[in-house]
Design a protein around this motif. Structure first.
Motif, PDB file in Angstrom:
ATOM      1  N   LEU A 161       0.351  -1.396   0.127  1.00 60.17           N
ATOM      2  CA  LEU A 161      -0.082  -0.387  -0.269  1.00 60.17           C
ATOM      3  C   LEU A 161       0.993   1.141  -0.351  1.00 60.17           C
ATOM      4  CD1 LEU A 161      -2.959  -1.181   2.795  1.00 60.17           C
ATOM      5  CD2 LEU A 161      -2.897  -1.188   0.007  1.00 60.17           C
ATOM      6  N   PRO A 217       2.611   4.705  -0.508  1.00 56.53           N
ATOM      7  CA  PRO A 217       3.482   5.017  -2.017  1.00 56.53           C
ATOM      8  C   PRO A 217       4.695   4.806  -2.336  1.00 56.53           C
ATOM      9  CG  PRO A 217       3.224   6.388  -0.450  1.00 56.53           C
ATOM     10  CD  PRO A 217       2.438   5.235   0.481  1.00 56.53           C
ATOM     11  N   ASP A 224       7.617   6.503  -4.471  1.00 54.58           N
ATOM     12  CA  ASP A 224       8.130   7.518  -6.232  1.00 54.58           C
ATOM     13  C   ASP A 224      10.057   6.235  -5.838  1.00 54.58           C
ATOM     14  OD1 ASP A 224       9.178   9.749  -6.902  1.00 54.58           O
ATOM     15  OD2 ASP A 224       9.631  10.637  -5.482  1.00 54.58           O
ATOM     16  N   GLN A 234       3.614  10.690   4.573  1.00 54.32           N
ATOM     17  CA  GLN A 234       3.283  10.120   3.626  1.00 54.32           C
ATOM     18  C   GLN A 234       1.477   9.216   4.245  1.00 54.32           C
ATOM     19  OE1 GLN A 234       3.102  10.066   0.868  1.00 54.32           O
ATOM     20  NE2 GLN A 234       5.367  10.341   0.985  1.00 54.32           N
ATOM     21  N   GLU A 235       1.407   9.067   5.493  1.00 57.74           N
ATOM     22  CA  GLU A 235       0.247   8.226   6.182  1.00 57.74           C
ATOM     23  C   GLU A 235      -0.977   9.875   6.881  1.00 57.74           C
ATOM     24  OE1 GLU A 235      -1.162   5.104   8.080  1.00 57.74           O
ATOM     25  OE2 GLU A 235       0.532   4.828   7.172  1.00 57.74           O
ATOM     26  N   GLY A 250      -0.659  13.258   6.439  1.00 60.01           N
ATOM     27  CA  GLY A 250      -0.750  13.572   5.044  1.00 60.01           C
ATOM     28  C   GLY A 250      -0.177  15.303   5.871  1.00 60.01           C
ATOM     29  N   ALA A 268      -1.940  15.406   0.432  1.00 57.81           N
ATOM     30  CA  ALA A 268      -3.353  14.964   1.439  1.00 57.81           C
ATOM     31  C   ALA A 268      -2.786  13.531   1.990  1.00 57.81           C
ATOM     32  CB  ALA A 268      -4.213  14.366   0.525  1.00 57.81           C
ATOM     33  N   ALA A 269      -3.138  13.175   2.647  1.00 56.70           N
ATOM     34  CA  ALA A 269      -2.556  11.357   3.237  1.00 56.70           C
ATOM     35  C   ALA A 269      -2.549  10.788   2.345  1.00 56.70           C
ATOM     36  CB  ALA A 269      -3.763  10.908   4.479  1.00 56.70           C
ATOM     37  N   GLN A 270      -1.314   9.813   2.577  1.00 51.94           N
ATOM     38  CA  GLN A 270      -1.832   8.247   1.414  1.00 51.94           C
ATOM     39  C   GLN A 270      -1.211   7.290   2.331  1.00 51.94           C
ATOM     40  OE1 GLN A 270       0.028   8.508  -2.325  1.00 51.94           O
ATOM     41  NE2 GLN A 270       0.787  10.673  -1.612  1.00 51.94           N
ATOM     42  N   PHE A 308      -0.825   3.619   4.843  1.00 51.09           N
ATOM     43  CA  PHE A 308      -0.471   2.098   4.182  1.00 51.09           C
ATOM     44  C   PHE A 308      -0.539   1.542   5.728  1.00 51.09           C
ATOM     45  CE2 PHE A 308       3.408   5.525   4.938  1.00 51.09           C
ATOM     46  CZ  PHE A 308       3.983   4.673   5.341  1.00 51.09           C
TER      47      PHE A 308
END
Length: 123
Positions: free
Chosen positions: A44, A46, A48, A84-85, A87, A92-94, A96
């Motif tokens: 899950l 993200p 890069d 990331q978790e 935001g 925005a939060a991503q 995982f």
């Protein structure tokens, strides 16, 4: 009147062994759940550069239970993992980690309930 205590002795023996058996099963469930959460979080996360995904890991499971507690920790060590978790004001939060834990919580709870039921019934 006579009293046969053999079944009572058997029950006492079973109850005496229950914590040991439950401990082994509990360690196995915690170990498996931690690895499942780690795997799902990696799927899950993200991606890069792959740094975040590569930073997700589980605490050393070999020592579990030696200090009297049965626990495992799944964590992302990348310094930006929390952003990331959760935001930020600009991003925005991503999530995982939370969704990975949420996915495996029901199976963990069910396995622990089965261990308790087994320990209580002497099975």
């Amino acid at each position: 009147m006579s009293f046969d205590a053999s079944e009572l002795r058997m029950l006492a023996k079973d109850l005496g062994e229950a914590p040991k058996a439950a401990g082994h099963l509990t360690r196995a469930v915690v170990r498996k759940t931690a690895k499942d959460v780690e795997h799902t979080a990696k799927l899950l996360a993200p991606v890069d550069t792959g740094n975040l995904k590569g930073s997700i890991g589980t605490s050393d499971l070999r020592a579990m239970g030696t200090s009297g507690s049965i626990e495992a920790e799944v964590r992302a060590t990348a310094d930006y993992a929390i952003y990331q978790e959760m935001g930020t004001s600009r991003m925005a939060a991503q999530p995982f980690m939370g969704p990975a834990a949420d996915k495996h919580s029901p199976a963990f709870a069910e396995a622990m309930a089965q261990i308790m039921a087994r320990a209580v019934s002497g099975g």
